[in-house]
Scaffold this motif. Structure first.
Motif, short mmCIF file in Angstrom:
data_model
loop_
_atom_site.label_atom_id
_atom_site.label_comp_id
_atom_site.label_asym_id
_atom_site.label_seq_id
_atom_site.Cartn_x
_atom_site.Cartn_y
_atom_site.Cartn_z
N TYR A 14 0.49 -10.37 -3.20
CA TYR A 14 0.72 -9.02 -3.71
C TYR A 14 -0.54 -8.44 -4.34
N ALA A 15 -1.26 -9.26 -5.08
CA ALA A 15 -2.51 -8.79 -5.70
C ALA A 15 -3.52 -8.41 -4.62
N GLY A 16 -3.62 -9.20 -3.58
CA GLY A 16 -4.54 -8.89 -2.48
C GLY A 16 -4.14 -7.60 -1.77
N TRP A 17 -2.85 -7.43 -1.52
CA TRP A 17 -2.38 -6.22 -0.85
C TRP A 17 -2.64 -4.98 -1.72
N THR A 18 -2.42 -5.09 -3.00
CA THR A 18 -2.67 -3.98 -3.92
C THR A 18 -4.14 -3.62 -3.95
N LEU A 19 -4.99 -4.61 -3.99
CA LEU A 19 -6.44 -4.37 -3.98
C LEU A 19 -6.87 -3.72 -2.67
N SER A 26 -9.28 4.76 -1.93
CA SER A 26 -10.49 5.28 -2.55
C SER A 26 -11.50 5.74 -1.51
N LYS A 27 -11.47 5.15 -0.32
CA LYS A 27 -12.36 5.57 0.75
C LYS A 27 -11.93 6.90 1.37
N GLU A 28 -10.64 7.24 1.24
CA GLU A 28 -10.12 8.48 1.81
C GLU A 28 -10.51 9.72 1.01
N GLY A 29 -10.84 9.56 -0.23
CA GLY A 29 -11.22 10.71 -1.05
C GLY A 29 -10.35 10.83 -2.28
N LYS A 30 -10.64 11.88 -3.06
CA LYS A 30 -9.97 11.98 -4.36
C LYS A 30 -8.51 12.39 -4.26
N CYS A 31 -8.08 12.97 -3.16
CA CYS A 31 -6.68 13.39 -3.04
C CYS A 31 -5.83 12.38 -2.27
N ALA A 32 -6.34 11.23 -1.97
CA ALA A 32 -5.61 10.25 -1.17
C ALA A 32 -4.34 9.76 -1.87
#
Length: 51
Positions: A14-19, A26-32
């Motif tokens: 779960y921690a890996g999936w969340t990360l 975060s790569k998609e941009g500020k409105c992701a």
């Protein structure tokens, strides 16, 4: 003992999936992460190629 290993594996999975999800967003941009991104009319949420 097996139950402990399974619980530990579930926690790490779960921690890996969340990360992974956080990095992807975060790569998609500020409105992701915005819930209204599909209906957002703000020019600041448009990708640079759409401007």
């Amino acid at each position: 003992m097996i139950a402990n290993v399974l619980v530990l594996a579930a926690i790490f999975a779960y921690a890996g999936w969340t990360l992974f999800r956080h990095i992807k967003r975060s790569k998609e941009g500020k409105c992701a992460a915005c819930a209204a991104k599909k209906s957002c009319e703000s020019a600041s949420c448009l990708p640079p190629s759409a401007k």
